[in-house]
Motif scaffolding. Sequence first.
Motif, short mmCIF file in Angstrom:
data_model
loop_
_atom_site.label_atom_id
_atom_site.label_comp_id
_atom_site.label_asym_id
_atom_site.label_seq_id
_atom_site.Cartn_x
_atom_site.Cartn_y
_atom_site.Cartn_z
N THR A 97 0.70 -0.69 0.13
CA THR A 97 -0.12 0.00 -0.08
C THR A 97 0.80 1.28 0.29
N GLN A 98 0.64 2.76 0.24
CA GLN A 98 0.95 3.78 -0.13
C GLN A 98 0.88 5.19 0.71
N ILE A 99 1.42 5.75 1.13
CA ILE A 99 1.10 7.11 1.01
C ILE A 99 1.98 8.02 0.94
N THR A 100 1.32 8.89 0.57
CA THR A 100 1.36 9.68 -0.22
C THR A 100 2.09 11.69 0.41
N THR A 101 1.38 12.41 -0.10
CA THR A 101 1.28 14.17 0.74
C THR A 101 1.95 14.72 -0.40
N SER A 102 0.87 16.09 -0.75
CA SER A 102 0.42 16.03 -1.81
C SER A 102 0.17 17.84 -2.06
N LYS A 103 -0.31 18.38 -2.58
CA LYS A 103 -1.57 19.44 -2.71
C LYS A 103 -2.22 18.92 -3.43
N HIS A 104 -2.61 17.35 -4.54
CA HIS A 104 -3.68 16.81 -4.90
C HIS A 104 -3.52 17.23 -5.67
N PHE A 105 -1.72 17.63 -6.84
CA PHE A 105 -1.65 17.77 -8.00
C PHE A 105 -1.02 16.70 -8.45
N TYR A 106 -2.27 15.63 -9.66
CA TYR A 106 -2.02 14.73 -10.47
C TYR A 106 -1.38 13.73 -9.13
N ASP A 107 -2.25 13.53 -7.89
CA ASP A 107 -1.69 12.57 -6.51
C ASP A 107 -2.38 11.56 -7.94
N VAL A 108 -3.24 10.96 -8.38
CA VAL A 108 -3.82 10.03 -9.18
C VAL A 108 -2.62 8.73 -9.75
N THR A 109 -1.60 9.85 -10.49
CA THR A 109 -0.95 9.28 -11.83
C THR A 109 0.30 8.75 -11.14
N ALA A 110 0.14 9.39 -9.59
CA ALA A 110 1.58 8.74 -8.75
C ALA A 110 1.12 7.86 -8.64
N HIS A 111 0.08 7.43 -7.81
CA HIS A 111 0.08 6.48 -6.81
C HIS A 111 -0.63 5.31 -8.06
N ARG A 112 -0.84 5.26 -9.01
CA ARG A 112 -0.72 4.62 -10.50
C ARG A 112 -0.14 4.91 -10.72
N TYR A 113 1.46 4.58 -10.24
CA TYR A 113 2.76 4.20 -10.85
C TYR A 113 2.92 3.60 -10.02
N ILE A 114 2.71 3.35 -8.76
CA ILE A 114 3.24 2.63 -8.43
C ILE A 114 2.66 0.80 -7.84
N ARG A 115 1.29 1.66 -7.80
CA ARG A 115 1.01 0.36 -8.36
C ARG A 115 0.51 -0.12 -9.54
N ASP A 116 1.19 0.44 -10.22
CA ASP A 116 1.72 -0.34 -12.09
C ASP A 116 2.81 -1.59 -10.99
N ASN A 117 3.51 -1.31 -10.97
CA ASN A 117 4.68 -1.53 -10.97
C ASN A 117 4.70 -2.83 -9.45
N CYS A 118 4.11 -2.38 -8.90
CA CYS A 118 3.12 -3.35 -7.88
C CYS A 118 2.84 -4.96 -8.41
N ALA A 119 1.94 -4.50 -8.93
CA ALA A 119 1.12 -5.98 -9.95
C ALA A 119 2.79 -6.30 -10.84
N ASP A 120 3.35 -5.42 -11.56
CA ASP A 120 4.22 -6.19 -12.23
C ASP A 120 5.62 -7.48 -11.40
N LEU A 121 5.27 -7.05 -9.80
CA LEU A 121 6.15 -7.46 -8.92
C LEU A 121 5.34 -8.55 -8.27
N GLY A 122 3.91 -8.34 -8.69
CA GLY A 122 3.40 -10.04 -8.25
C GLY A 122 2.48 -9.40 -6.57
N MET A 123 2.67 -8.58 -6.11
CA MET A 123 2.11 -8.23 -5.24
C MET A 123 0.71 -7.59 -4.75
#
Length: 445
Positions: A97-123
């Motif tokens: 899972t993940q926790i980010t801080t930001s002003k919500h400027f494209y936080d959605v694409t940051a989260h998706r980036y981590i999700r896609d790579n975790c999917a690669d790793l079979g998590m």
Amino acid sequence: MHITVVNGSPKGEYSITLQTVLYIMKHHPEHTFEVLHAGKTVKTLEKDMTPVTDALKRADMILFSYPVYTFLAPSQLHRFIELIKENNIDLNGKIATQITTSKHFYDVTAHRYIRDNCADLGMKQIKGLSADMDDLLTEKGRKDALRFFDHVLWCTEHNVYETDAPVLSGGKCARASVPDARVKQPGARTVIVADLQEEDDALRAMIDRFRAVLPMESEVVNIREFPFRGGCISCFNCAADGTCVYKDGFDDLLRGKIQTADAIVIAFSIRDHSMGARFKMYDDRQFCNGHRTVTEGTPFGYLVHGNLSAEENLRTVIDGRAQVGGNFLAGVACDEKDPDSAIDRLALVLDRAAREKYTQPPDFLGVGGMKIFRDLIWLMQGLMKADHRFFKSHGQYDFPQKKRGTMMKMYLVGALMTNKKLRAKAGGKINDGMIQPYKKVLEEK
């Protein structure tokens, strides 16, 4: 559980995001937390991953903690993920899972980036928490953090996980052919910013064809060869006057060669669902420009080697970056299929856009992003002085509450609409009234 926290912030223990993790740790002493300062130590880890390999392997859950930098995770965390894959560290079946801080400027694409790579790793993944930078300072923010982690624990207990599947790389890409170079027309110049490694023959062929068919002069800046001292560390040294704390010459390269071009093309091979850690470093280091749209009006184009059609998140980042920057996206040429036609089309459109100074108004991706920046810089004008001067001089403080006349009209219309007799009497005249200003435009010669 044994929870390994991957702190992707280059600030290490001074990370604002990490403070939310520490708050959760304080309220959950029944679990073992181990913090890896991956962002701060990534250069050392490039030489030896042993210090973190065991921590990753013994983890029941891996919690990615990081600030959002320019649409995605910081370049240091990009590189750490590359190192996990390069060293074949087995994370299959572990919870992420993940926790980010930001002003919500494209936080959605940051989260998706981590999700896609975790999917690669079979998590096995649980939806992360996107917090405002100041949330932990509020009672609601602290409650949200604890409720998030309670939900994570509930999901773990009941085996409820995200269903993201690994992004399939697709088939083999086609090879671009390189024709004889056409005669160049004077008056415009394109800079091609590329991440070219020795094995990138396919991308090199795309660049060669593009330069051959492009009607204007062009030059290539290979950031793989640039002596970066490091990635952005969010020190805010540049906030007042735009001067980066690193003395490696990047400011001069950016402002003297790249941003002075009539058109800019980004050329890269898809790596780990992004442009790769090197390009992310290049993007993050542009924070020396703050949030200023210094290339506004300059057309952009992309040359991409890889299966871009499978990378929805990366396509969103490409589109969003252009729109927030006020740049016309002339096209994205990929070598998945018929790269020659795609490259020729990009060259044609880019040349016209550069010579005609063609732009397009932004859609939601651009408008929404700039409103976040507008409000952020207004609040932080005392610190981000260069940004404040730029926003003020370019009319980017377009606060809606300044339109007093429009507000008064809406109050008047609202008052009329609350009166049933007046509303019935107006009938279809309301529509006529709304469209009348547009009719005047059409009637003008």
